[in-house]
Design an enzyme around this catalytic site. Structure first.
Site, PDB file in Angstrom:
ATOM      1  N   TYR A  33      17.505  36.914  16.821  1.00  0.00           N
ATOM      2  CA  TYR A  33      16.458  36.488  15.891  1.00  0.00           C
ATOM      3  C   TYR A  33      15.095  36.947  16.378  1.00  0.00           C
ATOM      4  O   TYR A  33      14.910  37.327  17.536  1.00  0.00           O
ATOM      5  CB  TYR A  33      16.468  34.971  15.709  1.00  0.00           C
ATOM      6  N   LYS A 148      17.098  38.135  22.890  1.00  0.00           N
ATOM      7  CA  LYS A 148      16.613  37.034  22.056  1.00  0.00           C
ATOM      8  C   LYS A 148      17.749  36.539  21.159  1.00  0.00           C
ATOM      9  O   LYS A 148      17.759  36.711  19.938  1.00  0.00           O
ATOM     10  CB  LYS A 148      15.397  37.456  21.242  1.00  0.00           C
ATOM     11  N   GLU A 182       9.998  30.841  33.040  1.00  0.00           N
ATOM     12  CA  GLU A 182       9.170  30.876  31.826  1.00  0.00           C
ATOM     13  C   GLU A 182       9.295  29.537  31.117  1.00  0.00           C
ATOM     14  O   GLU A 182       9.968  28.625  31.593  1.00  0.00           O
ATOM     15  CB  GLU A 182       9.633  32.007  30.901  1.00  0.00           C
ATOM     16  N   LEU A 207      12.541  36.484  28.877  1.00  0.00           N
ATOM     17  CA  LEU A 207      12.407  37.235  27.633  1.00  0.00           C
ATOM     18  C   LEU A 207      11.140  38.093  27.688  1.00  0.00           C
ATOM     19  O   LEU A 207      10.093  37.605  28.112  1.00  0.00           O
ATOM     20  CB  LEU A 207      12.312  36.266  26.450  1.00  0.00           C
TER      21      LEU A 207
END
Length: 290
Positions: A33, A148, A182, A207
């Site tokens: 996505y 992702k 993260e 990511l």
């Protein structure tokens, strides 16, 4: 007016839109996505988001559902049909509909594409009202966080824990090393005790954030230094300033972590400047021209 979604070649009212129960995205989370911010009718960093979509699809051996040019047409059509000029667009590509089996379909099926959009407020104007709090949690996600994927259960659990503690994000860390990775849905940065702007380097553990990349490009243009170097929880706690970036957070100051103030507990001068820099990027950078 009914919200309009794009589903596998058709524009439909969202109340009528549906996917097959044997879609592999529903059965296995076998999909990718992207989320893109629309500002004043222009998709911000569209090229970065479509490049990341294509890369993530390649990493799971799934073809793009159409060319980038054709997909751009769909994105604009969804915004136009919904009469949205300031919003968040969501697109999802899955491996499509096939009999439930963990391995890929023996006979390839067309990938499934869903695109929706919703209105959101414009880029915030007051950085002091944009500040927020975070908590820290062990990073329990899978090993390929650079993809992702729609597999977001650990992220959801982390965000829920943050909400329960009055925070907006969970900052994740490696339990074995106590090194920060993260946020559950953001890139995390600090201005360390020596004044250096830092975020973790890219590999399979984090990511590759599109807002991260866009901000770095702006910093390079301005001759402002930044350091792609990981940092520990202890270094984070000694930081002068902290912030997160994403397509929905832009540059969001973090002034409290685990109930303790970051620096003096106020929005610092570096993050204040970065907030203004990214506001200009969102609102007028030529790279974002439609």
């Amino acid at each position: 007016m009914s919200k309009i979604a794009y589903v596998n070649g058709r524009y439909l009212p969202q109340s009528e839109a549906s996917v097959n129960i044997e879609d592999r995205g529903y059965q296995f989370g076998d999909g990718i996505y992207e989320v893109v911010h629309l500002h004043d009718g222009r998709y911000v960093d569209e090229d970065l988001h479509l490049a990341r979509l294509e890369r993530s699809l390649g990493e799971i051996q799934l073809a793009m559902p159409m060319s980038r040019a054709a997909l751009s047409v769909v994105l604009r059509e969804v915004a136009q049909r919904n009469r949205v000029r300031e919003g968040l667009l969501y697109m999802q590509v899955t491996r499509g509909v096939a009999r439930r089996d963990h391995a890929f379909p023996t006979k390839p099926v067309p990938p499934a594409l869903v695109v929706t959009i919703r209105r959101v407020p414009a880029y915030p104007t007051d950085v002091d009202k944009w500040q927020a709090a975070c908590i820290t949690l062990p990073d329990l996600r899978w090993a390929r966080r650079d993809i992702k994927s729609v597999n977001l259960l650990p992220n959801c659990l982390a965000r829920q824990k943050a909400r329960e503690q009055g925070a907006i994000e969970a900052i994740l860390y490696d339990e074995a090393t106590c090194m920060v990775t993260e946020g559950a849905a953001t890139t995390f940065w600090i201005v360390d005790e020596n004044g250096a702007i830092r975020t973790r380097f890219l590999d399979h553990v984090v990511l590759p954030g599109c807002t991260r990349a866009a901000l770095m490009a702006e910093l390079r243009t301005l001759g402002m230094a930044y350091d792609e170097r990981e940092f520990s929880l202890d270094e984070m706690r000694r930081a002068r300033e902290a912030f997160i970036t994403s397509a929905t957070s832009f540059v969001k100051p973090i002034t409290k972590i685990d109930g303790n103030p970051v620096g003096d507990g106020k929005v610092g001068p570096v993050v204040r400047r970065l907030f203004d820099i990214f506001a200009r990027h969102v609102k007028g950078d030529v790279k974002n021209a439609a």
